[in-house]
Every structure is written in structure tokens, then in C-alpha cells.
Design a protein around this motif. Structure first.
Motif: not given
Length: 117
Positions: A84-85, A87, A89-91, A93-94
Motif C-alpha cells: 500500500f505505502f 504506491l 502518491i501514498i508514499f 503522503i506517507f
């Protein structure tokens, strides 16, 4: 793989203890608290080690949010977090979220830095 973490930080220790319970033989957990060997092995000073989580794998030092990806990828129970992380865009933000949280944890824990620093 070696994971360099701050065992003196209650939050850090709690999270790492969850991972340690999985007994992954390929991961060595190294407390950075007053650990000059960790500083030498990572080529990072005590402030840098305290500021972010670090992983050493295949001679490469990875830090911060990316270090968590390496840990999660190795632990079957947490591999879903890696998927999940990682990805893009997600990474992103993370990564920024991690930096904010890590900064405040650093401020909270910086008193443990060596007196000479």
C-alpha cells in the motif's frame, strides 16, 4: 538487514516490538541509544540516527519512510503495508507525514543525545 532504532523512545520501541514479535531471522534490531558502533556502521552521527529510522541492507543505508518499506517487505504479516505505502502518491503522503512525526519525536527525545554534542 539491520534496523537502527531508538529503543529509548516509547513510541518507537512499541512499534518495533510489534515487528520483533514476528521473529524474522533476516532482521537484526539495533538500539541506537549511546551506540557509537551504530554511528560507525551507518556513517551517521547520534543526531541523525535519533532523527529517523535507519535500515542497512546490502551495504546501503536507507532512512525514514523508505526504511519502513524495507522492514514491512521482509515481514509477511506487514507486507500489505509495503504494498500500500509503496504506491507513488501514498508514499509521498506517507513520507511527509513521517517527517513531521519524526521531527516531533526527535524534539521529544533529543535530551538523550550525548552531552558532548
Amino acid at each position: 538487514m539491520k534496523v537502527f532504532f531508538n529503543n529509548s523512545c516509547k513510541i518507537c520501541r512499541s512499534e518495533i516490538n510489534l515487528y520483533k514479535k514476528e521473529n524474522i531471522k533476516d532482521i537484526d534490531w539495533i538500539d541506537i541509544t549511546n551506540n557509537s558502533d551504530a554511528e560507525k556502521e551507518t556513517s551517521r552521527n547520534d543526531k541523525e540516527l535519533l532523527r529517523r529510522l535507519h535500515v542497512k541492507e546490502n551495504g546501503k543505508i536507507i532512512q525514514g519512510a523508505e526504511a519502513f518499506l524495507y522492514i514491512w517487505k521482509k515481514i509477511p504479516k506487514y507486507k500489505f503495508l509495503y504494498k500500500f505505502f509503496k504506491l507513488p502518491i501514498i508514499f509521498t503522503i506517507f513520507k511527509y507525514g513521517y517527517e513531521i512525526i519524526a521531527f516531533f519525536l526527535y524534539l521529544k527525545n533529543k535530551k538523550q543525545l550525548k552531552k558532548l554534542s
